[in-house]
Design an enzyme around this catalytic site. Structure first.
Site: not given
Ligand code: CP
Ligand code: NVA
Length: 307
Positions: A101, A128, A131, A222, A262, A290
């Site tokens: 990440r 992502h 997701q 989102d 998400c 997930r």
């Molecule tokens: N939706 C998602 O990726 O959640 P987190 O940021 O908590 O991992």
């Molecule tokens: N678009 C959001 C998704 C979080 C899971 C971000 O990148 O913060």
């Protein structure tokens, strides 16, 4: 060696295979079967941003499969303490799979050139994919035999989550529409390219919410301000004010349309509490998926999904 940084890295059939594997291993888990397919394997989780769902679901699925996960935070110094050409081959020589990440998708693309094990994108500024697999698994469970006709309408920022959703819908031949204000939309060429590939489905973009949600079975949103964009938050609150998913919007949608997000969500911004906490909201099932979706993805990537 295969990596999954974006759904662009998989063929349409491979995306289907991942969803099939996710369904299979979800059923097996429900039946009490925990095949120890990752016994003796180590999965690294290299995270530059906070996470609940991604981190814990990867840790948990690894443990269910008999493997070990290793959480690596800021202190390992990804891209900071030493060059990627030293960092990546050494880190990945200890591992069987690495989930990253990261703040910069471009940096992950550079990093995988030095990787000795498969790498999975656990969210970047661009994509992502994990997701998106959980989202289509959820849509499939809810819509059953009508899955092939599903229409997902995304209302809000054309961000990392929206990007992967648009891709998975095109790859599975589903219908995807996005309503986003000018300045927060996808490049037109990206939408046109996906629309061409979408088979029986389509990929469309508009700034008009009613147009995007017309006929949709799923309404998705989102956050308006993603991680790393905090300095733009005030401006974004203004620019997205007409794009909130609230009761008024849900009344315009089909009677049986379900709500997806998400998470994490900001109640009162992109969605109201009355919608996200209603019986039309599938967020808990979606978040739980997930684990199953990523289990399917990991086992497929490691060539273990047929076991
Ligand atoms: N939706 C998602 O990726 O959640 P987190 O940021 O908590 O991992
Ligand atoms: N678009 C959001 C998704 C979080 C899971 C971000 O990148 O913060």
């Amino acid at each position: 060696m295969r990596h999954v940084l974006s759904l662009m890295d998989l063929t349409n059939d491979e995306c289907r295979d991942v969803v099939t594997a996710a369904e299979k291993f979800k059923q097996r888990l429900a039946a009490g079967d925990r095949p120890q397919l990752l016994a003796g394997h180590t999965v690294g989780l290299l995270f530059e941003k906070p996470s609940l769902r991604t981190r814990v679901s990867f840790e948990s699925l690894t443990s269910q499969l008999g493997g070990n996960s290793l959480f690596l935070g800021e202190d390992v110094g990804f891209g900071k303490r030493e060059p990627l050409c030293d960092f990546m081959p050494i880190l990945t020589s200890y591992l069987d799979l690495l989930v990253i990440r990261a703040k910069s998708h471009a940096m992950v693309e550079q990093a995988v050139d030095f990787s000795q094990c498969p790498v999975v994108n656990g969210l970047t500024d661009v994509a992502h994919p994990c997701q998106a697999f959980a989202d289509v698994l959820t849509m499939k469970e809810i819509s059953g035999d009508n899955f092939g006709d599903c229409h997902l309408a995304y209302v809000g920022d054309a961000n990392n989550v929206a990007y992967s959703l648009a891709l998975i819908c095109a790859k599975l031949g589903l219908k995807f529409s996005i309503a986003a204000p000018q300045g927060y939309q996808f490049e037109d060429a990206f939408v046109a390219g996906l629309d061409e590939q979408a088979g029986g489905g389509f990929v469309r973009q508009t700034d008009n919410v009613s147009q995007a949600i017309d006929g949709a079975n799923f309404i998705y949103t989102d956050v308006w301000t993603s991680m790393g964009q905090e300095a733009e938050s005030k401006q974004r609150l203004k620019d997205f004010a007409d794009y909130q998913v609230n009761d008024g919007l849900m009344k315009l949608a089909a009677d049986n349309a379900m709500f997806l997000h998400c998470l994490p969500a900001r109640r009162g911004e992109e969605v109201t509490a009355e919608v996200i906490d209603s019986d039309r909201s599938a967020i808990v099932q979606q978040a739980n998926n997930r684990l199953h979706a990523q289990k399917g993805l990991v086992l497929w990537l490691l060539g273990l999904a047929q076991r």
